[in-house]
Design an enzyme around this catalytic site. Structure first.
Site, PDB file in Angstrom:
ATOM      1  N   ARG A  80      -1.441  -5.115   6.783  1.00 25.01           N
ATOM      2  CA  ARG A  80      -2.299  -5.000   7.969  1.00 25.01           C
ATOM      3  C   ARG A  80      -3.744  -4.698   7.608  1.00 25.01           C
ATOM      4  NH1 ARG A  80      -0.701   0.678  10.918  1.00 25.01           N
ATOM      5  NH2 ARG A  80      -0.067   1.849   9.071  1.00 25.01           N
ATOM      6  N   ARG A  81      -3.998  -4.421   6.329  1.00 32.24           N
ATOM      7  CA  ARG A  81      -5.379  -4.144   5.907  1.00 32.24           C
ATOM      8  C   ARG A  81      -5.554  -4.605   4.469  1.00 32.24           C
ATOM      9  NH1 ARG A  81      -5.325   1.131   3.296  1.00 32.24           N
ATOM     10  NH2 ARG A  81      -3.164   1.824   3.149  1.00 32.24           N
ATOM     11  N   TYR A 127      17.616   6.428  12.360  1.00 28.34           N
ATOM     12  CA  TYR A 127      17.086   5.942  11.087  1.00 28.34           C
ATOM     13  C   TYR A 127      18.098   5.040  10.370  1.00 28.34           C
ATOM     14  CZ  TYR A 127      15.119   6.068   6.354  1.00 28.34           C
ATOM     15  OH  TYR A 127      14.627   5.716   5.122  1.00 28.34           O
ATOM     16  N   LYS A 175      18.097   0.810   9.991  1.00 26.37           N
ATOM     17  CA  LYS A 175      18.160   0.229   8.650  1.00 26.37           C
ATOM     18  C   LYS A 175      19.369  -0.699   8.528  1.00 26.37           C
ATOM     19  CE  LYS A 175      14.578   2.176   6.716  1.00 26.37           C
ATOM     20  NZ  LYS A 175      13.392   1.359   6.397  1.00 26.37           N
ATOM     21  N   LEU A 188       8.221  -2.346   3.474  1.00 29.18           N
ATOM     22  CA  LEU A 188       7.576  -1.876   4.691  1.00 29.18           C
ATOM     23  C   LEU A 188       8.383  -0.736   5.298  1.00 29.18           C
ATOM     24  CD1 LEU A 188       5.104  -3.378   5.931  1.00 29.18           C
ATOM     25  CD2 LEU A 188       6.679  -4.349   7.585  1.00 29.18           C
ATOM     26  N   GLU A 234       4.146   3.810  -1.254  1.00 32.94           N
ATOM     27  CA  GLU A 234       4.539   4.384  -2.548  1.00 32.94           C
ATOM     28  C   GLU A 234       5.339   3.378  -3.378  1.00 32.94           C
ATOM     29  OE1 GLU A 234       3.725   7.082  -4.036  1.00 32.94           O
ATOM     30  OE2 GLU A 234       2.682   8.090  -2.394  1.00 32.94           O
ATOM     31  N   THR A 235       6.324   2.766  -2.752  1.00 31.82           N
ATOM     32  CA  THR A 235       7.200   1.865  -3.488  1.00 31.82           C
ATOM     33  C   THR A 235       6.510   0.530  -3.754  1.00 31.82           C
ATOM     34  OG1 THR A 235       8.977   2.880  -2.214  1.00 31.82           O
ATOM     35  CG2 THR A 235       9.567   1.018  -3.596  1.00 31.82           C
ATOM     36  N   SER A 295       0.825  -1.208   0.000  1.00 30.56           N
ATOM     37  CA  SER A 295       0.000   0.000   0.000  1.00 30.56           C
ATOM     38  C   SER A 295       0.859   1.257   0.000  1.00 30.56           C
ATOM     39  CB  SER A 295      -0.911   0.008   1.232  1.00 30.56           C
ATOM     40  OG  SER A 295      -0.135  -0.115   2.402  1.00 30.56           O
ATOM     41  N   ARG A 328       4.378  15.214   3.142  1.00 27.78           N
ATOM     42  CA  ARG A 328       5.576  15.248   3.989  1.00 27.78           C
ATOM     43  C   ARG A 328       6.391  16.446   3.537  1.00 27.78           C
ATOM     44  NH1 ARG A 328       7.768   9.012   3.999  1.00 27.78           N
ATOM     45  NH2 ARG A 328       5.883   8.055   4.817  1.00 27.78           N
TER      46      ARG A 328
HETATM   47  N1  LIG Z   1      10.996   8.102   1.272  1.00 26.39           N
HETATM   48  C1  LIG Z   1      12.262   8.116   0.939  1.00 26.39           C
HETATM   49  O1  LIG Z   1      12.805   9.082   0.387  1.00 26.39           O
HETATM   50  C2  LIG Z   1      13.087   6.884   1.226  1.00 26.39           C
HETATM   51  C3  LIG Z   1      14.417   6.859   0.830  1.00 26.39           C
HETATM   52  C4  LIG Z   1      15.151   5.691   1.031  1.00 26.39           C
HETATM   53  C5  LIG Z   1      14.547   4.599   1.616  1.00 26.39           C
HETATM   54  N2  LIG Z   1      13.256   4.651   2.034  1.00 26.39           N
HETATM   55  C6  LIG Z   1      12.658   3.459   2.660  1.00 26.39           C
HETATM   56  O2  LIG Z   1      11.852   2.799   1.704  1.00 26.39           O
HETATM   57  C7  LIG Z   1      10.806   2.092   2.345  1.00 26.39           C
HETATM   58  C8  LIG Z   1       9.474   2.337   1.668  1.00 26.39           C
HETATM   59  O3  LIG Z   1       9.249   3.701   1.596  1.00 26.39           O
HETATM   60  P1  LIG Z   1       7.870   4.265   1.016  1.00 26.39           P
HETATM   61  O4  LIG Z   1       8.033   5.714   0.928  1.00 26.39           O
HETATM   62  O5  LIG Z   1       7.465   3.477  -0.169  1.00 26.39           O
HETATM   63  O6  LIG Z   1       6.887   3.896   2.246  1.00 26.39           O
HETATM   64  P2  LIG Z   1       5.385   4.328   2.511  1.00 26.39           P
HETATM   65  O7  LIG Z   1       4.752   4.899   1.294  1.00 26.39           O
HETATM   66  O8  LIG Z   1       5.355   5.120   3.756  1.00 26.39           O
HETATM   67  O9  LIG Z   1       4.706   2.887   2.765  1.00 26.39           O
HETATM   68  C9  LIG Z   1       4.983   2.194   3.924  1.00 26.39           C
HETATM   69  C10 LIG Z   1       4.335   0.812   3.930  1.00 26.39           C
HETATM   70  O10 LIG Z   1       4.566   0.207   5.205  1.00 26.39           O
HETATM   71  C11 LIG Z   1       3.326  -0.100   5.816  1.00 26.39           C
HETATM   72  N3  LIG Z   1       3.319   0.186   7.266  1.00 26.39           N
HETATM   73  C12 LIG Z   1       3.686   1.328   7.871  1.00 26.39           C
HETATM   74  N4  LIG Z   1       3.494   1.242   9.212  1.00 26.39           N
HETATM   75  C13 LIG Z   1       2.977   0.018   9.434  1.00 26.39           C
HETATM   76  C14 LIG Z   1       2.546  -0.680  10.617  1.00 26.39           C
HETATM   77  N5  LIG Z   1       2.608  -0.111  11.823  1.00 26.39           N
HETATM   78  N6  LIG Z   1       2.070  -1.924  10.476  1.00 26.39           N
HETATM   79  C15 LIG Z   1       1.997  -2.493   9.269  1.00 26.39           C
HETATM   80  N7  LIG Z   1       2.380  -1.903   8.124  1.00 26.39           N
HETATM   81  C16 LIG Z   1       2.862  -0.657   8.201  1.00 26.39           C
HETATM   82  C17 LIG Z   1       2.298   0.790   5.149  1.00 26.39           C
HETATM   83  O11 LIG Z   1       1.035   0.196   5.283  1.00 26.39           O
HETATM   84  P3  LIG Z   1      -0.300   1.109   5.489  1.00 26.39           P
HETATM   85  O12 LIG Z   1      -0.652   1.614   4.126  1.00 26.39           O
HETATM   86  O13 LIG Z   1      -1.307   0.174   6.032  1.00 26.39           O
HETATM   87  O14 LIG Z   1       0.080   2.210   6.429  1.00 26.39           O
HETATM   88  C18 LIG Z   1       2.827   0.855   3.721  1.00 26.39           C
HETATM   89  O15 LIG Z   1       2.420  -0.273   2.999  1.00 26.39           O
HETATM   90  C19 LIG Z   1      10.845   2.522   3.814  1.00 26.39           C
HETATM   91  O16 LIG Z   1      11.445   1.497   4.558  1.00 26.39           O
HETATM   92  C20 LIG Z   1      11.725   3.753   3.808  1.00 26.39           C
HETATM   93  O17 LIG Z   1      12.440   3.864   5.014  1.00 26.39           O
HETATM   94  C21 LIG Z   1      12.519   5.772   1.834  1.00 26.39           C
END
Ligand SMILES: NC(=O)c1ccc[n+]([C@@H]2O[C@H](COP(=O)([O-])OP(=O)(O)OC[C@H]3O[C@@H](n4cnc5c(N)ncnc54)[C@H](OP(=O)(O)O)[C@@H]3O)[C@@H](O)[C@H]2O)c1
Ligand SMILES: *[C@@H]1O[C@H](CO)[C@@H](O)[C@H](O)[C@H]1NC(C)=O
Length: 275
Positions: free
Chosen positions: A85-86, A176, A180, A125, A62-63, A60, A211
């Site tokens: 979780r949903r 952070y 990781k 996740l 972004e990635t 669910s 954000r």
């Molecule tokens: N954003 C950046 O610039 C960046 C850069 C480098 C690496 N990353 C890493 O890349 C990964 C993915 O990033 P993203 O931006 O695609 O993430 P995102 O859009 O925030 O999505 C996070 C996912 O994790 C799930 N999740 C979050 N909290 C949860 C909980 N308490 N229980 C169960 N599921 C949970 C969410 O489910 P729900 O939809 O149910 O909440 C969603 O599917 C992360 O680990 C992040 O640290 C991010």
């Protein structure tokens, strides 16, 4: 105060540097992605023939969402399962055969069956300290991920893919990056037949939620010359293509670490989607 001659010399040097940098990645099809682009149709076809099963954690997000879309478009897997979780709702034919397992991450052992029988797993996740607090962040980004990986391994998963981040380091002073680094190392200990870690820079996408800091960051990177920005950021679609292009290739390495540059190179390769 530096004189005008010094300033204009500095400006000229900057322009020259920018032009040079832009030349480096100029020209379509240059660099490592070219060979990959040529190899991809056959790699994908051979991969499809193996009828593999896959799960995605975080579909669910972004990635995860982009990964799911891309893997369905490429029809690489015979069975696709989302573990989350949903329950998610999707529009479109492409999604009608996607299986969903809804789990309680606080009691993940009770859901071992959800992790049974997948050849490949992708973990996208993650939460943030801002959203979940420091403890909550560690709980999701380390504990949930490790427990999931453990159950996946027990369930027969051969290739585990972890989305990490640029700078992940288990001895970092930053929570952070440390968490990781810890989760990367923890999954490594599980000894999957194959384990791929992706360390992208800032993910470029049109995030649904807001954000502000990330938005500002993206605006900033968006305004830089492509070759500079690409050192520290990467479009989400490039990340997910890199993940899939990597998965369809066989590898004799047990562990692969793909940094932001490797992700750009591999993710840019793009063959025709279907034979
Ligand atoms: N954003 C950046 O610039 C960046 C850069 C480098 C690496 N990353 C890493 O890349 C990964 C993915 O990033 P993203 O931006 O695609 O993430 P995102 O859009 O925030 O999505 C996070 C996912 O994790 C799930 N999740 C979050 N909290 C949860 C909980 N308490 N229980 C169960 N599921 C949970 C969410 O489910 P729900 O939809 O149910 O909440 C969603 O599917 C992360 O680990 C992040 O640290 C991010
Ligand atoms: C994959 O599935 C196809 C069609 O169902 C079948 O013909 C083929 O033998 C299967 N391949 C393997 C390796 O199981």
């Amino acid at each position: 105060m530096p004189g005008p001659a010094v300033l204009s010399a500095a400006a000229a040097a900057l322009v020259a540097a920018l032009l040079l940098l832009r030349r480096e990645d100029a020209g379509p099809g240059r660099g490592p992605s070219m060979a990959m682009t040529e190899a991809l149709p056959k790699l994908r076809e051979d991969f499809r023939m193996q009828n593999k099963s896959v799960f995605i954690l975080g579909a669910s997000g972004e990635t995860g969402r982009a990964l799911l879309k891309e893997m369905l478009e490429q029809s690489l897997f015979s069975k696709v399962t989302l573990i989350g979780r949903r329950k998610l709702t999707f529009g479109g034919e492409a999604y009608k055969n996607v299986n969903q397992e809804v789990v309680d991450f606080e009691k993940l052992e009770d859901y071992a069956s959800a992790f049974q029988g997948h050849d490949v797993g992708f973990c996208c996740l993650g939460t943030t300290r801002k959203k979940a607090g420091a403890e909550g962040f560690v709980r999701v980004d380390r504990d949930y991920v490790l427990k999931s990986a453990e159950l996946a391994k027990a369930g027969g998963c051969k290739h585990f893919n972890l989305l990490s981040t640029i700078g992940a380091d288990k001895s970092s002073n930053f929570l952070y990056l440390r968490v990781k680094g810890e989760v990367e190392a923890g999954v490594e200990e599980l000894k999957f037949d194959r384990y791929s870690v992706f360390r992208p820079g800032v993910l470029l996408c049109d995030r649904q939620e807001s954000r502000p800091a990330e938005w500002l960051f993206r605006k900033f990177f968006g305004s830089l010359p492509e070759s500079w920005a690409s050192g520290y950021s990467v479009p989400v679609v490039t990340v997910v293509r890199a993940m899939l292009n990597n998965a369809v290739q066989s590898s004799d390495k047990k562990m692969e670490l793909l940094d932001n540059k490797a992700i750009h190179d591999l993710g840019k390769a793009n063959g025709s989607l279907k034979p």
